[in-house]
Every structure is written in structure tokens, then in C-alpha cells.
Design a protein around this motif. Sequence first.
Motif, mmCIF file in Angstrom:
data_model
loop_
_atom_site.group_PDB
_atom_site.id
_atom_site.type_symbol
_atom_site.label_atom_id
_atom_site.label_comp_id
_atom_site.label_asym_id
_atom_site.label_seq_id
_atom_site.Cartn_x
_atom_site.Cartn_y
_atom_site.Cartn_z
ATOM 1 N N LYS A 162 0.822 -1.218 0.000
ATOM 2 C CA LYS A 162 0.000 0.000 0.000
ATOM 3 C C LYS A 162 0.855 1.267 0.000
ATOM 4 N N LEU A 163 1.933 1.199 -0.769
ATOM 5 C CA LEU A 163 2.821 2.357 -0.898
ATOM 6 C C LEU A 163 2.644 3.065 -2.230
ATOM 7 N N GLY A 164 1.800 2.539 -3.096
ATOM 8 C CA GLY A 164 1.537 3.202 -4.366
ATOM 9 C C GLY A 164 1.413 2.231 -5.516
ATOM 10 N N LYS A 165 0.825 2.738 -6.620
ATOM 11 C CA LYS A 165 0.618 1.919 -7.812
ATOM 12 C C LYS A 165 1.421 2.409 -9.010
ATOM 13 N N VAL B 270 7.086 8.357 -5.322
ATOM 14 C CA VAL B 270 7.693 9.634 -4.923
ATOM 15 C C VAL B 270 6.912 10.227 -3.753
ATOM 16 N N ARG B 271 5.574 10.195 -3.862
ATOM 17 C CA ARG B 271 4.741 10.767 -2.802
ATOM 18 C C ARG B 271 4.893 10.013 -1.483
ATOM 19 N N SER B 272 5.147 8.705 -1.559
ATOM 20 C CA SER B 272 5.301 7.926 -0.335
ATOM 21 C C SER B 272 6.740 7.923 0.180
ATOM 22 N N GLY B 273 7.646 8.591 -0.518
ATOM 23 C CA GLY B 273 9.028 8.703 -0.062
ATOM 24 C C GLY B 273 9.924 7.539 -0.428
ATOM 25 N N LEU C 111 15.071 -2.116 -1.423
ATOM 26 C CA LEU C 111 15.618 -1.926 -0.080
ATOM 27 C C LEU C 111 14.790 -0.907 0.705
ATOM 28 N N ASN C 112 14.340 0.150 0.039
ATOM 29 C CA ASN C 112 13.498 1.140 0.709
ATOM 30 C C ASN C 112 12.159 0.543 1.135
ATOM 31 N N ILE C 113 11.581 -0.257 0.250
ATOM 32 C CA ILE C 113 10.291 -0.892 0.592
ATOM 33 C C ILE C 113 10.478 -1.881 1.737
ATOM 34 N N GLU C 114 11.580 -2.628 1.722
ATOM 35 C CA GLU C 114 11.850 -3.579 2.800
ATOM 36 C C GLU C 114 11.979 -2.858 4.136
ATOM 37 N N GLU C 115 12.616 -1.698 4.153
ATOM 38 C CA GLU C 115 12.746 -0.935 5.395
ATOM 39 C C GLU C 115 11.380 -0.500 5.912
ATOM 40 N N ARG C 116 10.484 -0.134 5.000
ATOM 41 C CA ARG C 116 9.132 0.250 5.429
ATOM 42 C C ARG C 116 8.377 -0.937 6.015
ATOM 43 N N LEU C 117 8.607 -2.105 5.428
ATOM 44 C CA LEU C 117 7.894 -3.289 5.916
ATOM 45 C C LEU C 117 8.473 -3.827 7.209
ATOM 46 N N ASN C 118 9.771 -3.615 7.440
ATOM 47 C CA ASN C 118 10.445 -4.133 8.634
ATOM 48 C C ASN C 118 11.260 -3.021 9.295
ATOM 49 N N PRO C 119 10.613 -1.985 9.820
ATOM 50 C CA PRO C 119 11.353 -0.827 10.341
ATOM 51 C C PRO C 119 12.162 -1.119 11.600
#
Length: 877
Positions: free
Chosen positions: A215-218, A224-227, A314-322
Motif C-alpha cells: 500500500k505504498l503506491g501503484k 515519490v509521494r510515499s518517499g 531496499l526502501n520498501i523492505e525498510e518500510r515493511l520491517n522498520p
Amino acid sequence: MSDVQALRAHYLHEKSLLLQAVRDSGASTRGVRKALQDLSQLSDATLRSLWTLSGFTASFALLAVGGFGRGELFPHSDIDVLLLLPEGVSPELDPALKARIEGFIGNCWDTGLEIGSSVRTLEECIAEASKDVTVQTSLIESRLVTGDARLFAEFSTRLSTAFDPRTFFVAKTLEMRQRHNKFENTPYALEPNCKESPGGLRDLQTILWVAKAAKLGKSWDDLVRSGIATPHEAKQLKRNESLLCLIRARLHLIAQRREDRLVFDLQTAVAESFGYQTVSDDETGLPVRSSEALMRRYYWAAKAVCQLNQIMLLNIEERLNPSTHTLRPINERFFEKAGMIEVSSDDLYHRHPHAILETFLLYQTTAGLHGLSARTLRALYSARGLMTAKFRNDPVNRATFLGILQQPAGITHALRLMNDTSVLGRYLWVFRRIVGQMQHDLFHVYTVDQHILMVLRNVRRFFMAEHAHEYPACSQLGAGWDKPWILFVAALFHDIAKGRGGDHSDLGALEVRRFCSQHGIGREDSKLIEFLVNEHLTMSRVAQKADLSDPDVIADFAKRVGNERYLTALYLLTVADIRGTSPKVWNAWKGKLLEDLYRYTIRALGGRAPDPGAEIEARKREALVMLALHAQPFESHKALWSTLDVGYFMRHDAADIAWHTRQLSRHISLNAAQAASNTAEAKPVKPIVRARLSPVGEGLQVMVYTPDQPDLFARICGFFDQAGFSIVDAKVHTAGNGYALDTFQVVTAMLPEHYRELTSMVENDLDHTLAQQGPLPTPSRGRVSRRVKSFPIAPRVDLRPDEKAQRWLLSISASDRAGLLYLVARVLAKHNLSVQLAKVTTLGERVEDSFLVQGPELQYNRKQIEIETELLQALAA
């Protein structure tokens, strides 16, 4: 005209207009995404019309899934649809519904829609998705084409709640890793798959799949908006995605089918569709093919996608496992985070440019590190402009780079990571010129930069205990070598001047001399490195083309290398280089030739002048020991050996001499006894043929003993051609009693599983073939590979006397195909030329064969020209 026929006519007409627009867009990628969306919308409209014609009730829904679900359709891609049924409805229980569905699918195909269809209820979809990540991925991109919007909304809600983003992320990254392994983890294959290869469209789709699940974007703008992405990264992602989409669309159009591989057959046509033409290079004046220009553009795009894919995931993984990414200081500039190097600040490299190369030195020397974090990768990506001439000339940076090469471990990983992040080519500017450079020599399967890194890896493995089983002789030599980094530098530079025109070995030697001077490498080490780069092809050429039984050949080579240290270094680099060209090029026979040349040269360098007599006596003694171990009768060898001259014993090692003697001594002794008792000379009734598994580990070794005749070599080659064997080496000898004693190394795809049947077949059928007289068999029409068709090489024939003017050396070079050696042998037989030695070298799709020949016709210039002309015609046929 029926409704379906009218829809077909409309659909095909509109589709042809859209595809023509894609053809006419030239190199511009601006409109390709819109064209693919228009193709999808055209298919949507046609499906809606067919849905209405089929009379489905309002409670059903038609969904686009997979690639079609993204709203983009490539010219020959499948149109994947899901017919979603309400709960409690089953086509198996309702014959009328089943007939309606079958009619709808049939109408789709009749209209020209190449659909892939599935029919499921909502519960069945959720159950299938829970078991298979591929189904999950297909459904996550689903959208409603027509039908019940409420059913689709319920489907979307249930699917979303059933998803575990973390589990999905792990599954997709593992899937991506396995996919990359199939392509050897490189985007630089010479025939890449623009969809599935590393850096292809699938890598971009993987980012959006896991982002959507989390749910970080499509879309890229959503990221970009979700960082997750910066505006610059999103721009690069869009630009490279458009290029890959246009290449894939053009591939479909040119191949007129679904084709995602940039195969050699299509590269030129695709390049020309972009407007590329063969032009001369501004610096070298050499022609640059249109396909080379396209492929270099593709490789740079694929490389950027690989970098950005790693950053995004790697950025998405950090969001999923902060909570799992704690920081541990390495020094004042870097941290360790989950086994990766993390910069202390986003602008670290701008404030401290020396830290760029320090990153890779730390990567080598810090235990437990396995990569760079997203933040570090992003910082490197934005710091590329800092690596200017001033950066390259900085003494600190030069010392750091040399330190990376001189580390005891991690060299391969560090340099590959430097190449992947574009640091290697920006620091070593001469390397940048060969990044993504294709090689049209038909035996390299990698671009020049990837081949160099592969050779570097191979050299490194000679110094690693865990790889000692692969090439024990090389590992043993490596264990006694004091400065491995010398070989690493030579490997890095050995092909660095490819594509410039002139001799790349000479040009590379100049480049590495400059590098050594700039990096403060000592005089003796510099001389050795320069020698290795300049001579890196010499040992392979001598081993595979020269007669190693000739003492003069060994003496000349020993003089060229000078000493044992230089010889050992050249041997290690040569083995690593051949192994780094293609998995098909290296074989055990080439390894044996190189090892033999190394051993013979070591003796010559030790101060021992080549002594053929002593060498022969040593081989005879060793062969007699082997015969005794096989309980061979005392002095049973004498009848055979008395017919063999010095040339035979020089060209065969002790093991082959012993094998020949065991197989032939009884027959020759019997023949001699018959001759003595009958006063007339008696000869074996038929040829003697023996075959065994090759002692060098591949294929069969075949021995033939039969009365000599002018066309014997051609007749034997003809047999192997008809039987589907490839000859990799031949030793041809005529004994003093008028008999030919020939030994062949042959390979076939059926070995080694069926070697017993094959040895029996060869012994019986070749025996029968040689016993028959008559014309030589007609050559089989050898199949020509795609690579040879796309990059044919002009056949070359060189016929010249050897230094003693006693025999003639025939060298040929041509594109490989089945039966080529037999074609050459037929020409030689026609002119009554006897073959004394044949060295058959296959380099991928190219052959480089050498023969020692004799015959009276070679004394006349007119006949020499006639022979060469006929050989050229045979090679070109």
C-alpha cells in the motif's frame, strides 16, 4: 456479415493503425506507453462487445489480469482474463452456462483476441492465491473490464485482506533472485531477454507489485509521494521503462510473434527501426554496427534499472520491517545496518569524495557485510558527477583503489559492485569504454566488461582453498604465488583495449603501463603485468595450434616467456581467460594441451636443452611400467615398436603408447609369425579399431590401425561426420610397415551415459567402413547456428612450409558447422596430401584448425593456389 465478423474487421483494422504508429515512432519513446494503453483499451472495448453478445447475467464479472491488467498490451502478448463467478455458480453443474462461456472464449479467438482465460468463483481465487505467488501477482493487477462492479469490489477487498505484504515481498524477491540466476545474474548477456533478464521490464514490475501489496503506491509518481523514490529516480525509472517497452514492442512486430529476446537474428532489424545505422567510430575509424549502438543503449538502461531496482526494494523492505534495521558504527563516516554499509549522511560523498572508494574497501575488509544500503546506493547514484579527472588523479584515491586490488579477499565482489554502481568505469576511465561493448567473435557470450570480471573471478579462485578441486594444477601453482594482485591487475586490463582497432594486446599493454606508473607499482611487478597483458593470447595459440612434440616450438616459447615466474603467471591467466569466454569453449582437452605446454616449457627453462632421445626413452620406460601392470607378456611390445619412428614417440604420451601396444602387439606378433612361416608377408584381414573413454575426461579416444591409403584421414572423418561425432584432436602416424596408426579424440552429446554402446558402435561400424572401398561419402549438410548466420566470419586459409621446409602447415579459420572437418579432409584427399597432425580448436561458433600435411603437389605454386581455393570454397559453402 455476422456481429463477430464485424467486430473482427474493426478490431484488426484499429489494431493495425496502432501498431503502425509504434513502427513509425523511430527512436522516440514518448508515445510508446500511450500506444500500449490504446491497444489495451481497444481489446477492452472488443471484450465488452463480445460479453454483451454472449448474454451473461449482471451478476458475473470479466476481469483483466496479469500484464493485461496493468492496462498495457504488447502487440503479441496474451490477453489474460478472469471470468469471475458469484458463489454457488459452477459451469460443471450448469450446461447452459458452460456452453455460454465456451462460446464467449471461442468468439474471442474468432475476433482475433489471443486470450488466456480462467474461470473461478471469488473463493476459488482467494484459495488459489494463497497457494501460489504467481496467481497472487496476476490477481494483484486485476481490473474490471465489464460486468458486476459490486462483485469486483468484494473480490478486491477480500484479496487485499488476504495479502501479507511481508510474505509477498519475500516471495517476490526470492523469485526475482531465481530468475536472475537463470541469466547468470548479469544484464550483459549478448542475447538478453528484455522482459526477464536482470534489468528488464520484470524488475520494474516487481517494484510496483511489492509497493502495491504494501500500500505504498501503484505508480512511479505514487512512490515519490510515499518517499520510496526521489523525483529524479522516478524520472529515470520512467525513461528506462519506456525504452524497454519500445524495444519489446518492436521485437514483437519484427518477429511477428511474441518474442522478448534480443536474439542476434533480430538485433539489426530492431536497431534499424530505431534509426541506427552502421557508422564509423569517431576515434578509431572502425565501423560500429547499428546493432552495437542499440545494444549499448539497452545495456546502459538495464544497468540503471538494476541499480534503481535495488534501491527501491531496499526502501520498501525498510518500510515493511522498520524495527530490524539498527545501526552499528564502522567509523565516523559509515554504519553497518542489517549487513549493509550505510552512509552517515546523504551528502557524505559530496563533503568527502575520498569516501566513495573507501566504501568498497570497507565492503572487502569488514566482516559480515553483504551489500550497500538503499541510502548508500542512492548517495553513490547522485555522486557520479564527482568522479572527474581530478578525482581519478588524486593520490589518496589511487592508493585506495590499489588497496582494493591488493586485499587478500573480496576482490571479485568489490569490483563487481563497483561496476554495478558505475564507480569502476568512472574511476578507471579506460574501463568505461568497454562497459556494454559487444563481441562479435562467436565464442564470447559476455560483453567485454563482464568477460573481464569473469576472468578476474576465475583467477581469484585459483587462490581459494574451497575451489581447489576445480583446477588442482592451477590451485597448486597459486598456493606458491606471492603476489596474487599482479594477476588481478593483468586480468582487469587484458581485454580493456578491445574495439579500438589495432592489436588490443599491444594497446592494453600501453594502458596498463600507464596505470602501473600512476599507481606507484614497482618496476619488476610492472614489467610482469605488462608482459601478461601483451602476451595473454600467446600460450593459448601455441598450445592449440603448434606441434608440442617439436623441440623448437618449446624452445621458442620458453625464450619468449623468459623464466618460470612469467610462465606460471601466463599459464594461470590463460586458463582463467579461456574459461571466462563461454561455458562451451573450455574443455578438458584444452586444459591438457595447456598443461603439457607448461610442463615442457618448465623443463626447457630449467636449463635442460630439449633432448628428443632422452624424452623418448623416458616415455618408453613409463609405458613399459604401465604394460607390466596389465600383465603384458615380456618383450611383446617389440614387434610394434620396431615399426614406429621418433615422430610417433614424440607425439604420444606414455599412456597412449601403452594403450596402443596392449591393443596391437598380439595382432602384430601373430602377423609376423604368419609372414615368417609362409615366406610371403601377411597382413591383418581387416582394420583394427579400438575406442575407450577419453583419459582427459571428455568423449572417446579412438585408435585406428590399418594399411595406409591417401584418403584414409578423409574416410575416417567422413565416418565421424555421418555418425554425429565432433573431432577435437587427431594424431596421424604412418608406421614403417606401411600401416597408419591414427588416434582421434571425439565428442558427442550422448556421452558419457551411453559410452559402452557408443564404443561398441564405433569399433564395429568404423571397422566396417574402412574395410569397404569406394567413393567417399557425401558430406552431410551441417546446420548453421543462429549466431553464425547473424555474424558470419570470412573463411581464411593459410598454407606455408614449416621452418625446416619438410612439411607444410595448413591453418584454417571459419564459422563452425557440423561436418566442416570432413569437407577439409576431402579436399586434402583429392590432392593426395597426407595428414600427419591435426589440431582442431572450436571457439564457440568459430573453428581454428591446424594441420601438418605432406604431398608432392605442395612443391608447385599453381597447385598450392588450387588447394587453397578449393578449401575456401568448401569452408564458405
